[in-house]
Design a protein around this motif. Structure first.
Motif, PDB file in Angstrom:
ATOM      1  N   TYR A   1       4.981   6.439  -3.804  1.00 44.84           N
ATOM      2  CA  TYR A   1       3.864   6.978  -3.040  1.00 44.84           C
ATOM      3  C   TYR A   1       3.462   8.301  -3.687  1.00 44.84           C
ATOM      4  O   TYR A   1       4.305   9.169  -3.920  1.00 44.84           O
ATOM      5  CB  TYR A   1       4.272   7.209  -1.584  1.00 44.84           C
TER       6      TYR A   1
ATOM      7  N   PHE B   1      -0.320   4.126  -3.925  1.00 50.94           N
ATOM      8  CA  PHE B   1       0.946   3.484  -3.598  1.00 50.94           C
ATOM      9  C   PHE B   1       1.141   2.309  -4.543  1.00 50.94           C
ATOM     10  O   PHE B   1       0.226   1.497  -4.743  1.00 50.94           O
ATOM     11  CB  PHE B   1       0.952   2.998  -2.149  1.00 50.94           C
TER      12      PHE B   1
ATOM     13  N   ALA C   1      -2.663   1.452  -1.957  1.00 53.83           N
ATOM     14  CA  ALA C   1      -2.819   2.391  -0.839  1.00 53.83           C
ATOM     15  C   ALA C   1      -3.879   1.964   0.169  1.00 53.83           C
ATOM     16  O   ALA C   1      -3.741   2.236   1.353  1.00 53.83           O
ATOM     17  CB  ALA C   1      -3.140   3.787  -1.365  1.00 53.83           C
TER      18      ALA C   1
ATOM     19  N   VAL D   1       2.883   1.846   3.397  1.00 55.59           N
ATOM     20  CA  VAL D   1       2.310   3.128   2.960  1.00 55.59           C
ATOM     21  C   VAL D   1       2.599   4.201   4.002  1.00 55.59           C
ATOM     22  O   VAL D   1       2.972   5.326   3.667  1.00 55.59           O
ATOM     23  CB  VAL D   1       0.792   3.008   2.688  1.00 55.59           C
TER      24      VAL D   1
ATOM     25  N   TRP E   1       6.178   5.583   3.734  1.00 52.00           N
ATOM     26  CA  TRP E   1       6.351   6.493   2.609  1.00 52.00           C
ATOM     27  C   TRP E   1       5.605   7.812   2.833  1.00 52.00           C
ATOM     28  O   TRP E   1       6.093   8.869   2.450  1.00 52.00           O
ATOM     29  CB  TRP E   1       5.930   5.807   1.312  1.00 52.00           C
ATOM     30  N   ARG E   2       4.452   7.750   3.457  1.00 51.00           N
ATOM     31  CA  ARG E   2       3.710   8.974   3.790  1.00 51.00           C
ATOM     32  C   ARG E   2       4.546   9.843   4.724  1.00 51.00           C
ATOM     33  O   ARG E   2       4.641  11.055   4.547  1.00 51.00           O
ATOM     34  CB  ARG E   2       2.370   8.617   4.429  1.00 51.00           C
TER      35      ARG E   2
END
Length: 195
Positions: A106, A117, A131, A140, A143-144
């Motif tokens: 990411y 991503f 992404a 996503v 990971w964000r």
């Protein structure tokens, strides 16, 4: 980057710039077979590994994690992911924060307010940015959130209320020690700036 993504510098989070294969060769008398371990490790893990292998104490101030257990094939305390970053150097698009576990990556570009991503298991060249793909939004988001957790600890205005905060149009964040370093430098910056 050697042309990857049409780029020629090591200032990006892409594999051609950020991925460093780690090869450790134990002593010949060790007798262990060569093997590959796919775990997230970082350069800062080398020093504590050497200290641990020598039986020396690892200072509490060290950011790295010993890889001794991995080298011995034992369950080991390892990191879940590697966090990397790069400040603006030649252009705003180079400022980025990223996290990867070697399978997924990411990337967040704070000054652009964009993200990327990649599924490195099937796309090591990072040519398919996932992404914005609807079927990848849950992954996503995971990971964000991980990146938010890392950046919240810094308290630099990169996060707010559990969200990433775009830095587009904001002044650059500089080190609180910038002026001290500038004044103690033997280089005559004032002369240079007046050219």
């Amino acid at each position: 980057m050697l042309g990857d993504h049409h780029l020629w510098r090591k200032t990006y989070a892409y594999e051609g710039s950020a991925r460093i294969p780690l090869i450790i060769k134990p002593p010949a008398q060790d007798g262990r077979p060569v093997k590959t371990v796919s775990r997230a490790v970082a350069i800062q893990d080398i020093m504590p590994t050497i200290l641990d292998m020598l039986g020396l104490a690892i200072p509490a101030t060290v950011d790295g994690i010993s890889m001794k257990g991995l080298l011995q094939g034992k369950p080991a305390n390892t990191r879940e992911f590697v966090h990397g970053e790069h400040s603006t150097c030649y252009s705003e698009e180079q400022e980025m924060q990223y996290i990867t576990d070697g399978r997924f990556k990411y990337i967040w570009f704070p000054l652009l307010g964009t993200e990327q991503f990649f599924d490195l298991r099937t796309d090591l060249s990072e040519s398919a940015d996932l992404a914005d793909h609807p079927e990848w939004q849950e992954e996503v988001a995971v990971w964000r959130r991980l990146l938010v957790e890392v950046l919240e600890q810094r308290n630099l205005g990169l996060t707010d209320g559990g969200k990433l905060v775009s830095q587009a149009g904001k002044p650059f964040i500089i080190s609180p020690h910038y002026q001290t370093r500038l004044e103690s430098s033997s280089f005559d910056w004032h002369r240079w700036e007046s050219r």
